[in-house]
Design an enzyme around this catalytic site. Structure first.
Site, short mmCIF file in Angstrom:
data_model
loop_
_atom_site.label_atom_id
_atom_site.label_comp_id
_atom_site.label_asym_id
_atom_site.label_seq_id
_atom_site.Cartn_x
_atom_site.Cartn_y
_atom_site.Cartn_z
N ASP A 197 0.83 -1.21 0.00
CA ASP A 197 0.00 0.00 0.00
C ASP A 197 0.86 1.26 0.00
OD1 ASP A 197 0.77 -0.74 2.68
OD2 ASP A 197 -0.66 0.74 3.45
N ASP B 186 8.64 4.54 -1.04
CA ASP B 186 7.97 3.85 0.08
C ASP B 186 6.75 3.11 -0.43
OD1 ASP B 186 7.12 3.08 2.57
OD2 ASP B 186 6.42 5.05 3.16
N GLU C 18 -0.04 -1.00 5.66
CA GLU C 18 1.05 -0.60 6.55
C GLU C 18 0.96 0.88 6.90
OE1 GLU C 18 4.96 0.93 7.84
OE2 GLU C 18 3.83 1.52 6.05
N GLU C 19 0.37 1.66 5.98
CA GLU C 19 0.40 3.13 6.15
C GLU C 19 -0.77 3.65 6.97
OE1 GLU C 19 2.91 4.73 5.37
OE2 GLU C 19 3.87 3.96 3.57
N HIS D 191 6.11 9.71 1.51
CA HIS D 191 4.86 10.45 1.81
C HIS D 191 4.88 11.88 1.28
CE1 HIS D 191 4.21 7.61 5.54
NE2 HIS D 191 4.63 6.98 4.46
ZN LIG Z 1 6.73 2.07 4.02
#
Ligand SMILES: [Zn+2]
Length: 370
Positions: free
Chosen positions: A75, A101, A135-136, A343
Protein backbone atom coordinates in the site's frame (compact mmCIF):
# COMPACT_ATOMS: atom_id res chain seq x y z
CA UNK A 1 -12.24 -3.37 -8.60
CA UNK A 2 -10.51 -3.39 -11.90
CA UNK A 3 -8.08 -5.98 -13.22
CA UNK A 4 -4.57 -4.83 -13.89
CA UNK A 5 -2.44 -5.98 -16.80
CA UNK A 6 -0.19 -8.93 -15.86
CA UNK A 7 3.11 -8.05 -14.21
CA UNK A 8 6.14 -8.99 -16.31
CA UNK A 9 8.77 -10.07 -13.81
CA UNK A 10 11.32 -10.71 -16.56
CA UNK A 11 11.53 -6.95 -17.15
CA UNK A 12 14.26 -5.04 -15.31
CA UNK A 13 13.77 -3.71 -11.81
CA UNK A 14 13.04 -0.19 -13.05
CA UNK A 15 10.25 -1.42 -15.33
CA UNK A 16 8.79 -3.56 -12.54
CA UNK A 17 8.92 -0.58 -10.16
CA UNK A 18 7.06 1.54 -12.71
CA UNK A 19 4.42 -1.12 -13.25
CA UNK A 20 3.81 -1.28 -9.47
CA UNK A 21 3.65 2.50 -9.09
CA UNK A 22 1.25 2.76 -12.03
CA UNK A 23 -1.14 0.39 -10.22
CA UNK A 24 -2.62 2.63 -7.49
CA UNK A 25 -2.87 0.85 -4.14
CA UNK A 26 -3.72 3.32 -1.41
CA UNK A 27 -4.20 1.53 1.93
CA UNK A 28 -7.46 -0.42 1.83
CA UNK A 29 -7.49 -0.63 -1.99
CA UNK A 30 -4.61 -3.05 -2.54
CA UNK A 31 -6.85 -5.77 -4.03
CA UNK A 32 -6.09 -5.38 -7.75
CA UNK A 33 -2.34 -5.05 -7.13
CA UNK A 34 -2.37 -8.04 -4.75
CA UNK A 35 -4.20 -10.01 -7.48
CA UNK A 36 -1.51 -9.11 -10.02
CA UNK A 37 1.34 -9.96 -7.62
CA UNK A 38 -0.30 -13.26 -6.68
CA UNK A 39 -0.82 -14.25 -10.34
CA UNK A 40 2.78 -13.36 -11.23
CA UNK A 41 4.17 -15.39 -8.31
CA UNK A 42 1.98 -18.42 -9.08
CA UNK A 43 3.09 -18.34 -12.71
CA UNK A 44 6.74 -18.78 -11.66
CA UNK A 45 6.08 -22.42 -10.79
CA UNK A 46 8.61 -22.85 -7.98
CA UNK A 47 6.74 -21.24 -5.10
CA UNK A 48 4.07 -22.23 -2.63
CA UNK A 49 1.68 -19.27 -2.72
CA UNK A 50 -1.02 -18.31 -0.26
CA UNK A 51 -3.35 -15.33 -0.18
CA UNK A 52 -4.67 -13.95 3.10
CA UNK A 53 -6.91 -10.96 2.52
CA UNK A 54 -4.74 -8.62 0.47
CA UNK A 55 -1.48 -10.12 1.73
CA UNK A 56 0.32 -12.42 -0.70
CA UNK A 57 2.72 -15.00 0.73
CA UNK A 58 5.11 -17.11 -1.33
CA UNK A 59 7.94 -19.44 -0.37
CA UNK A 60 10.38 -22.01 -1.63
CA UNK A 61 10.48 -25.41 0.07
CA UNK A 62 13.90 -26.73 -0.92
CA UNK A 63 14.89 -28.14 2.46
CA UNK A 64 17.70 -25.64 2.98
CA UNK A 65 18.97 -25.40 6.57
CA UNK A 66 18.29 -21.66 6.65
CA UNK A 67 15.42 -19.45 5.54
CA UNK A 68 15.43 -15.74 4.68
CA UNK A 69 12.17 -13.78 4.80
CA UNK A 70 11.75 -10.72 2.57
CA UNK A 71 8.85 -8.44 3.36
CA UNK A 72 7.30 -5.36 1.82
CA UNK A 73 4.00 -3.55 2.00
CA UNK A 74 1.95 -3.04 -1.15
CA UNK A 75 0.00 0.00 0.00
CA UNK A 76 0.83 3.68 -0.28
CA UNK A 77 -0.33 6.87 1.34
CA UNK A 78 -2.99 8.80 -0.65
CA UNK A 79 -1.90 9.84 -4.13
CA UNK A 80 -0.90 13.50 -4.50
CA UNK A 81 -1.18 14.03 -8.29
CA UNK A 82 1.84 11.74 -8.61
CA UNK A 83 0.52 8.64 -10.37
CA UNK A 84 1.35 7.42 -13.00
CA UNK A 85 5.10 7.44 -12.52
CA UNK A 86 7.31 9.91 -14.37
CA UNK A 87 10.90 9.16 -15.30
CA UNK A 88 13.19 12.19 -15.35
CA UNK A 89 16.14 11.06 -17.46
CA UNK A 90 18.21 14.18 -16.76
CA UNK A 91 18.31 13.63 -13.00
CA UNK A 92 17.91 9.86 -13.04
CA UNK A 93 14.83 10.03 -10.84
CA UNK A 94 11.63 8.06 -11.03
CA UNK A 95 8.81 10.14 -9.55
CA UNK A 96 5.53 8.85 -8.21
CA UNK A 97 3.55 7.81 -5.16
CA UNK A 98 5.21 4.73 -3.65
CA UNK A 99 8.44 4.94 -5.66
CA UNK A 100 10.49 5.17 -2.44
CA UNK A 101 7.97 3.85 0.08
CA UNK A 102 8.13 1.12 -1.00
CA UNK A 103 7.30 -0.18 -4.44
CA UNK A 104 10.95 -0.06 -5.51
CA UNK A 105 11.61 -2.48 -2.63
CA UNK A 106 8.65 -4.62 -3.70
CA UNK A 107 10.05 -4.64 -7.25
CA UNK A 108 13.41 -5.92 -5.98
CA UNK A 109 11.55 -8.68 -4.11
CA UNK A 110 9.61 -9.63 -7.25
CA UNK A 111 12.81 -9.78 -9.31
CA UNK A 112 14.35 -12.07 -6.66
CA UNK A 113 11.22 -14.23 -6.74
CA UNK A 114 11.54 -14.46 -10.53
CA UNK A 115 15.14 -15.61 -10.17
CA UNK A 116 14.87 -17.97 -7.20
CA UNK A 117 11.20 -19.00 -7.32
CA UNK A 118 11.38 -21.02 -10.52
CA UNK A 119 11.84 -24.79 -10.83
CA UNK A 120 15.51 -25.76 -10.69
CA UNK A 121 16.70 -22.55 -9.00
CA UNK A 122 19.32 -23.12 -6.29
CA UNK A 123 19.24 -20.31 -3.72
CA UNK A 124 21.59 -20.71 -0.76
CA UNK A 125 18.65 -20.29 1.64
CA UNK A 126 14.99 -21.13 1.42
CA UNK A 127 13.09 -17.92 0.76
CA UNK A 128 9.80 -16.49 1.94
CA UNK A 129 8.25 -13.44 0.28
CA UNK A 130 5.63 -11.47 2.19
CA UNK A 131 3.73 -8.73 0.35
CA UNK A 132 1.22 -7.14 2.70
CA UNK A 133 -1.47 -4.52 2.95
CA UNK A 134 -2.35 -1.59 5.20
CA UNK A 135 1.05 -0.60 6.55
CA UNK A 136 0.40 3.13 6.15
CA UNK A 137 -2.64 3.18 8.44
CA UNK A 138 -3.38 2.38 12.07
CA UNK A 139 -1.54 -0.62 13.46
CA UNK A 140 -4.69 -2.70 14.04
CA UNK A 141 -5.20 -2.99 10.26
CA UNK A 142 -1.57 -3.86 9.44
CA UNK A 143 -1.43 -6.86 7.11
CA UNK A 144 1.84 -8.16 8.56
CA UNK A 145 0.26 -8.11 12.00
CA UNK A 146 -2.66 -10.13 10.59
CA UNK A 147 -0.28 -12.68 9.04
CA UNK A 148 1.56 -12.89 12.40
CA UNK A 149 -1.73 -13.69 14.14
CA UNK A 150 -3.22 -16.06 11.56
CA UNK A 151 -0.25 -17.69 9.76
CA UNK A 152 2.68 -17.16 12.08
CA UNK A 153 4.65 -20.01 10.48
CA UNK A 154 4.92 -18.01 7.28
CA UNK A 155 7.06 -15.42 9.07
CA UNK A 156 9.60 -17.80 10.60
CA UNK A 157 13.14 -17.65 9.33
CA UNK A 158 16.77 -17.10 10.27
CA UNK A 159 16.69 -13.52 9.05
CA UNK A 160 13.98 -11.10 7.96
CA UNK A 161 14.74 -8.26 5.57
CA UNK A 162 12.14 -5.51 5.41
CA UNK A 163 12.53 -3.56 2.21
CA UNK A 164 11.44 -0.19 3.56
CA UNK A 165 13.43 2.77 2.19
CA UNK A 166 16.90 3.08 3.74
CA UNK A 167 18.82 4.70 0.89
CA UNK A 168 20.51 1.38 0.17
CA UNK A 169 22.02 1.16 3.67
CA UNK A 170 21.44 -1.65 6.12
CA UNK A 171 19.57 -0.41 9.16
CA UNK A 172 19.47 -2.84 12.05
CA UNK A 173 16.48 -3.39 14.29
CA UNK A 174 14.42 -0.37 15.27
CA UNK A 175 13.75 1.80 18.31
CA UNK A 176 10.63 1.46 20.41
CA UNK A 177 8.11 4.22 20.95
CA UNK A 178 5.98 5.02 23.98
CA UNK A 179 3.43 7.78 24.37
CA UNK A 180 2.15 8.83 27.79
CA UNK A 181 -0.03 11.58 29.20
CA UNK A 182 0.72 13.24 32.52
CA UNK A 183 -2.37 14.88 33.98
CA UNK A 184 -2.49 17.33 36.85
CA UNK A 185 -5.52 18.59 38.70
CA UNK A 186 -6.01 21.76 40.72
CA UNK A 187 -8.82 23.85 42.03
CA UNK A 188 -10.73 26.35 39.91
CA UNK A 189 -10.99 29.95 41.11
CA UNK A 190 -11.40 33.47 39.75
CA UNK A 191 -7.98 34.72 38.74
CA UNK A 192 -8.67 37.93 40.67
CA UNK A 193 -8.60 35.78 43.82
CA UNK A 194 -6.04 33.26 42.68
CA UNK A 195 -5.02 32.37 46.27
CA UNK A 196 -8.33 30.54 46.52
CA UNK A 197 -7.36 28.19 43.67
CA UNK A 198 -4.71 25.63 42.81
CA UNK A 199 -3.23 26.01 39.34
CA UNK A 200 -3.05 22.71 37.43
CA UNK A 201 -0.81 24.20 34.72
CA UNK A 202 1.72 25.36 37.29
CA UNK A 203 1.64 21.84 38.68
CA UNK A 204 3.27 20.67 35.43
CA UNK A 205 6.35 22.82 36.04
CA UNK A 206 8.41 20.07 37.62
CA UNK A 207 7.64 17.67 34.80
CA UNK A 208 8.51 20.19 32.09
CA UNK A 209 11.74 21.08 33.90
CA UNK A 210 12.62 17.40 34.17
CA UNK A 211 12.13 17.00 30.41
CA UNK A 212 14.24 20.04 29.58
CA UNK A 213 17.04 18.71 31.77
CA UNK A 214 16.71 15.11 30.58
CA UNK A 215 19.88 13.60 29.18
CA UNK A 216 18.92 10.95 26.65
CA UNK A 217 20.98 7.78 26.44
CA UNK A 218 23.03 6.69 23.45
CA UNK A 219 23.55 2.96 23.21
CA UNK A 220 25.67 0.96 20.83
CA UNK A 221 24.35 -2.51 20.02
CA UNK A 222 26.02 -4.76 17.44
CA UNK A 223 27.87 -1.69 16.11
CA UNK A 224 24.66 0.34 15.63
CA UNK A 225 24.28 3.58 17.58
CA UNK A 226 20.77 4.10 18.94
CA UNK A 227 19.83 7.55 20.24
CA UNK A 228 16.98 7.82 22.64
CA UNK A 229 14.75 10.83 23.19
CA UNK A 230 12.13 11.80 25.76
CA UNK A 231 10.18 14.84 24.71
CA UNK A 232 7.00 16.76 25.34
CA UNK A 233 4.93 16.58 22.17
CA UNK A 234 1.77 18.28 23.40
CA UNK A 235 0.40 20.31 26.29
CA UNK A 236 -3.14 21.38 27.06
CA UNK A 237 -5.00 23.14 29.82
CA UNK A 238 -6.83 26.34 30.61
CA UNK A 239 -10.47 27.26 31.07
CA UNK A 240 -10.79 30.97 30.31
CA UNK A 241 -8.73 34.14 30.53
CA UNK A 242 -9.92 34.83 34.07
CA UNK A 243 -9.95 31.36 35.59
CA UNK A 244 -7.28 29.47 37.52
CA UNK A 245 -7.27 26.15 35.63
CA UNK A 246 -8.09 22.93 37.44
CA UNK A 247 -6.85 20.54 34.72
CA UNK A 248 -3.76 20.28 32.55
CA UNK A 249 -2.15 17.54 30.53
CA UNK A 250 1.30 17.00 29.11
CA UNK A 251 1.82 14.41 26.37
CA UNK A 252 5.29 12.90 26.10
CA UNK A 253 6.91 10.57 23.57
CA UNK A 254 9.77 8.30 24.55
CA UNK A 255 11.81 6.81 21.70
CA UNK A 256 13.88 4.05 23.22
CA UNK A 257 16.74 1.81 22.22
CA UNK A 258 15.91 -1.87 21.70
CA UNK A 259 17.87 -3.03 24.75
CA UNK A 260 14.86 -1.88 26.78
CA UNK A 261 11.63 -3.82 26.43
CA UNK A 262 8.18 -2.25 26.74
CA UNK A 263 8.00 -2.75 30.51
CA UNK A 264 11.47 -1.32 31.07
CA UNK A 265 10.61 1.70 28.92
CA UNK A 266 7.47 2.37 30.92
CA UNK A 267 9.34 1.95 34.21
CA UNK A 268 11.91 4.49 33.02
CA UNK A 269 9.28 7.08 32.10
CA UNK A 270 7.55 6.56 35.46
CA UNK A 271 10.87 7.13 37.20
CA UNK A 272 11.48 10.40 35.32
CA UNK A 273 8.08 11.69 36.47
CA UNK A 274 8.20 10.17 39.94
CA UNK A 275 8.17 13.58 41.66
CA UNK A 276 5.15 14.72 39.67
CA UNK A 277 3.17 11.59 40.38
CA UNK A 278 4.18 11.68 44.05
CA UNK A 279 2.69 15.18 44.08
CA UNK A 280 -0.61 13.89 42.73
CA UNK A 281 -0.26 13.86 38.94
CA UNK A 282 -1.39 10.74 37.09
CA UNK A 283 0.68 9.18 34.33
CA UNK A 284 -1.11 7.07 31.72
CA UNK A 285 0.70 5.15 29.00
CA UNK A 286 -1.50 5.39 25.90
CA UNK A 287 0.71 3.60 23.40
CA UNK A 288 3.83 1.45 23.72
CA UNK A 289 5.45 -0.52 20.89
CA UNK A 290 8.76 -2.19 21.64
CA UNK A 291 11.70 -1.98 19.28
CA UNK A 292 13.78 -4.69 17.68
CA UNK A 293 17.38 -5.70 18.35
CA UNK A 294 19.59 -5.56 15.26
CA UNK A 295 20.72 -9.16 15.66
CA UNK A 296 23.73 -8.48 13.44
CA UNK A 297 25.84 -11.05 15.24
CA UNK A 298 23.54 -13.81 13.93
CA UNK A 299 25.33 -15.60 11.07
CA UNK A 300 22.57 -15.02 8.51
CA UNK A 301 22.56 -11.29 9.22
CA UNK A 302 26.34 -11.00 9.28
CA UNK A 303 26.55 -12.67 5.88
CA UNK A 304 24.08 -10.17 4.46
CA UNK A 305 26.05 -7.21 5.85
CA UNK A 306 29.15 -8.69 4.22
CA UNK A 307 27.31 -9.05 0.90
CA UNK A 308 26.21 -5.41 0.90
CA UNK A 309 29.74 -4.42 1.88
CA UNK A 310 28.79 -1.43 4.04
CA UNK A 311 28.53 -1.04 7.80
CA UNK A 312 25.06 -1.27 9.27
CA UNK A 313 23.51 1.63 11.13
CA UNK A 314 20.69 1.88 13.64
CA UNK A 315 17.05 2.33 12.57
CA UNK A 316 15.72 5.13 14.72
CA UNK A 317 12.06 5.04 13.67
CA UNK A 318 9.70 2.21 14.59
CA UNK A 319 9.13 -0.23 11.74
CA UNK A 320 7.49 -3.58 11.13
CA UNK A 321 10.82 -5.33 11.83
CA UNK A 322 9.60 -5.29 15.43
CA UNK A 323 6.88 -7.79 14.43
CA UNK A 324 9.63 -10.26 13.45
CA UNK A 325 11.71 -9.45 16.50
CA UNK A 326 8.72 -10.41 18.64
CA UNK A 327 9.27 -13.98 17.38
CA UNK A 328 13.00 -13.77 18.06
CA UNK A 329 13.89 -13.41 14.37
CA UNK A 330 16.74 -10.99 13.59
CA UNK A 331 15.38 -8.35 11.26
CA UNK A 332 16.96 -5.64 9.13
CA UNK A 333 15.68 -2.76 7.07
CA UNK A 334 17.21 -2.53 3.60
CA UNK A 335 15.63 -0.83 0.62
CA UNK A 336 16.56 1.32 -2.36
CA UNK A 337 14.13 4.15 -1.55
CA UNK A 338 14.94 7.41 0.24
CA UNK A 339 13.15 7.57 3.60
CA UNK A 340 13.12 11.37 3.65
CA UNK A 341 11.01 11.42 0.48
CA UNK A 342 8.38 8.99 1.75
CA UNK A 343 4.86 10.45 1.81
CA UNK A 344 5.89 13.62 -0.03
CA UNK A 345 4.38 15.03 -3.22
CA UNK A 346 7.87 14.93 -4.80
CA UNK A 347 8.43 11.29 -3.83
CA UNK A 348 10.95 9.66 -6.13
CA UNK A 349 13.62 7.01 -6.19
CA UNK A 350 17.08 7.32 -7.72
CA UNK A 351 17.15 4.90 -10.63
CA UNK A 352 20.79 4.02 -10.00
CA UNK A 353 19.90 2.63 -6.55
CA UNK A 354 17.61 -0.06 -7.93
CA UNK A 355 19.93 -2.50 -9.68
CA UNK A 356 22.59 -2.46 -6.91
CA UNK A 357 19.93 -3.43 -4.37
CA UNK A 358 18.80 -6.32 -6.55
CA UNK A 359 22.41 -7.34 -7.20
CA UNK A 360 23.42 -7.28 -3.51
CA UNK A 361 20.48 -9.44 -2.53
CA UNK A 362 21.02 -11.77 -5.47
CA UNK A 363 24.65 -12.26 -4.43
CA UNK A 364 23.66 -12.88 -0.83
CA UNK A 365 20.84 -15.29 -1.65
CA UNK A 366 22.96 -17.23 -4.17
CA UNK A 367 25.61 -17.63 -1.48
CA UNK A 368 28.23 -16.27 -3.84
CA UNK A 369 29.71 -13.92 -1.23
CA UNK A 370 29.07 -16.01 1.86
ZN1 LIG B 1 6.73 2.07 4.02
Amino acid sequence: MSTLPPLDLSADVLAVTRALVDAPSVSGSEGPLADAVEAALRALGGLEVERIGDAVLARTNLGRPTRVVLAGHLDTVPIADNVPSRLDEATGRLYGCGTSDMKSGDAVMLRLAARFGVPGAQPAHDLTFVFYDNEEVESARNGLGRVARERRGWLYGDLAILMEPTDGEIEGGCQGTLRAVLETTGHRAHSARSWLGVNAIHALTGAVTALAAYRPREVEIDGCLYREGLNAVGISGGVAGNVIPDEAALTVNFRYAPDRDEDAAEAHVREVFADATAAGATLTVVDNAGGALPGLSEPAAAAFVAAVGRPARAKLGWTDVARFAAFGIPALNYGPGDPTLAHTREEHVLVDRLQPAEDALTAYLSGSTA
